[in-house]
Design a protein around this motif. Structure first.
Motif, PDB file in Angstrom:
ATOM      1  N   VAL A   8       0.840  -1.196   0.000  1.00 13.18           N
ATOM      2  CA  VAL A   8       0.000   0.000   0.000  1.00 13.18           C
ATOM      3  C   VAL A   8       0.876   1.246   0.000  1.00 13.18           C
ATOM      4  O   VAL A   8       1.772   1.376   0.836  1.00 13.18           O
ATOM      5  CB  VAL A   8      -0.947   0.032   1.216  1.00 13.18           C
ATOM      6  N   GLY A  15       0.761   5.419   0.467  1.00 11.86           N
ATOM      7  CA  GLY A  15      -0.097   6.452   1.018  1.00 11.86           C
ATOM      8  C   GLY A  15       0.703   7.503   1.745  1.00 11.86           C
ATOM      9  O   GLY A  15       1.928   7.614   1.584  1.00 11.86           O
ATOM     10  N   PRO A  57      -4.327   5.574   2.933  1.00 12.09           N
ATOM     11  CA  PRO A  57      -3.952   4.754   1.776  1.00 12.09           C
ATOM     12  C   PRO A  57      -4.460   5.378   0.479  1.00 12.09           C
ATOM     13  O   PRO A  57      -5.601   5.839   0.407  1.00 12.09           O
ATOM     14  CB  PRO A  57      -4.635   3.413   2.053  1.00 12.09           C
ATOM     15  N   ALA A  89      -2.942   0.574  -3.919  1.00 13.70           N
ATOM     16  CA  ALA A  89      -2.569  -0.738  -3.378  1.00 13.70           C
ATOM     17  C   ALA A  89      -2.299  -1.706  -4.522  1.00 13.70           C
ATOM     18  O   ALA A  89      -2.852  -1.581  -5.627  1.00 13.70           O
ATOM     19  CB  ALA A  89      -3.672  -1.286  -2.481  1.00 13.70           C
TER      20      ALA A  89
END
Length: 453
Positions: free
Chosen positions: A427, A429, A438, A441
């Protein structure tokens, strides 16, 4: 791109949509039924879409631009891209022959393409042969900068006195005063030409209504505002890089004067934030060779999307120049050496503990930093029953990062949970003092990135 047989995914196409309604309408047009005369070639896709009138809409998309795709459609929509451009791109992304490769675009598409590219070339020529605006008279530019610095100093001094008055009178007075106190103070900072101070002052107005513990949060924010004030008032004693950071936090203009770095820049995330006057687009990039993460900012007037568009999962070979300041990640997009194209590249990740430490290290260079870009490796989205929220649990260690309140309210949380299915995922972010947000992904095995913002 099309010449190499590489096409975008539907996810990357839909990431271009200006809003949810456009995504829905564009998806309905992503079939061969309403289209005719479609084709692609040399970074261009075109087609005719049947509409409600007697004449079909002429739609063309140009990929060969450093600022991302450009669109032209004869429909009356004021959205960019419109639903017809999105539908055409979705049809092209299918790769089943519905948008065949063609030697040349039709005349109506060629006229727009040639005119657009001539204008772009003219701008590049003029930009390389003439000086920047205001550089013809450096003395006048210096005097303007000095006058603005005097106004900012007066504003910062006034703000210091208002903070002192607030603390002497007690924080409870802020709750009684409501937004009026801060709106008037913010207006004074706008008059002082310090938009960064004005923005932070406006945010203080919402703290007393933020729930239990608001006095401590208000005191923290006032302390950061005081620190920024003092940084400006004593800027001559600061290291050059920190002084540049203070100027940027105040909202003073700066140019990307760092040496250009050429790399294959993977588009990690793209999202917009909207206020009544301005739409700000943030695009995070990761350099395949340099390993650096950089931020591009683009702006659009209220109701209009910014021009710069780079869908997630593409990589663009280009030059980036950074803006001055300690720990600053913002950069300007320079010369593009190849059109954006999909790649299988993924950024390297870190643990949740390393992500938190990275944010702490960054605060030493920029105390006003809200968050840092981080890619987490092998984390699992998990409900936190005790806190009544969600977190990203590290699959390899007994640690986790809580999600920010804004992330918990987004549909992207459920896309992330569905992608994981209880298994670890990678992920990307933003990690800050409020938690982790986030943005993109990737599944453990092969697969395209999923946007979460």
């Amino acid at each position: 791109m099309t010449e190499q047989g590489v096409r975008w995914t539907a996810e990357q196409v839909l990431a271009l949509a200006p809003d949810a309604a456009s995504r829905k309408a564009g998806s309905k047009l992503g079939t061969a039924g309403p289209w005719s005369g479609s084709g692609s070639g040399e970074g261009t896709v075109w087609g005719l879409c049947k509409g409600s009138g007697s004449r079909p809409y002429q739609t063309v998309v140009d990929f060969a631009d450093a600022t991302g795709p450009a669109y032209k459609c004869t429909c009356p929509s004021r959205k960019f891209p419109c639903k017809h451009a999105l539908g055409l791109l979705l049809l092209w992304a299918e790769g089943d022959g519905a948008v065949p490769a063609a030697a040349e675009p039709p005349e109506w598409a060629e006229q727009w393409l040639s005119g657009r590219r001539k204008r772009a070339e003219s701008k590049r020529t003029e930009g390389g042969g003439s000086s920047a605006p205001g550089s013809a008279d450096p003395g006048a530019a210096r005097r303007r900068a000095e006058r603005r610095a005097e106004r900012v100093t007066a504003g910062a001094t006034e703000l210091e006195q208002r903070l002192v008055d607030l603390l002497r009178g007690g924080l409870a007075s802020a709750e009684q005063a409501g937004y009026g106190l801060w709106d008037e103070t913010a207006a004074r900072m706008v008059d002082a030409q310090a938009p960064g101070l004005a923005s932070r002052v406006r945010e203080l107005g919402a703290v007393p209504a933020s729930g239990p513990g608001w006095p401590a949060r208000l005191l923290e924010e006032c302390a950061l505002l005081h620190l920024l004030d003092q940084g400006w008032l004593r800027r001559d004693r600061l290291p050059d890089a920190l002084a540049a950071t203070v100027r940027s936090r105040l909202g003073l203009p700066a140019s990307a004067d760092g040496p250009p770095v050429r790399d294959r820049w993977l588009v990690l995330a793209q999202y917009d934030t909207v206020d009544p006057k301005l739409t700000t687009r943030r695009i995070w990039l990761h350099g395949a060779e340099s390993g650096r993460t950089r931020l591009l900012l683009s702006y659009g007037a209220a109701g209009r999307a910014p021009e710069l568009t780079l869908p997630v999962g593409l990589a663009v070979e280009a030059d980036l120049s950074v803006f001055p300041g300690a720990g600053q990640l913002r950069a300007a997009l320079g010369e593009q050496h190849a059109p954006p194209a999909p790649v299988a590249l993924r950024p390297p990740g870190v643990s949740t503990a390393e992500a938190a430490a990275r944010y702490g290290d960054a605060l030493r260079e920029d105390p006003w930093l809200e968050s840092v870009p981080v890619t987490l490796d092998r984390v699992i989205p998990t409900p936190d029953t005790e806190a009544g929220s969600w977190q990203l649990a590290d699959a390899e260690a007994d640690s986790a990062l809580p999600l920010t309140p804004s992330a918990r309210s987004r549909p992207g949380l459920w896309r992330l949970a569905a992608l994981s299915g209880g298994a670890p995922v990678k992920v990307f972010g933003e990690c800050g003092h409020r938690g982790f947000t986030p943005l993109t992904a990737w599944p453990e095995g092969p697969g395209t990135p999923v946007t979460l913002c």
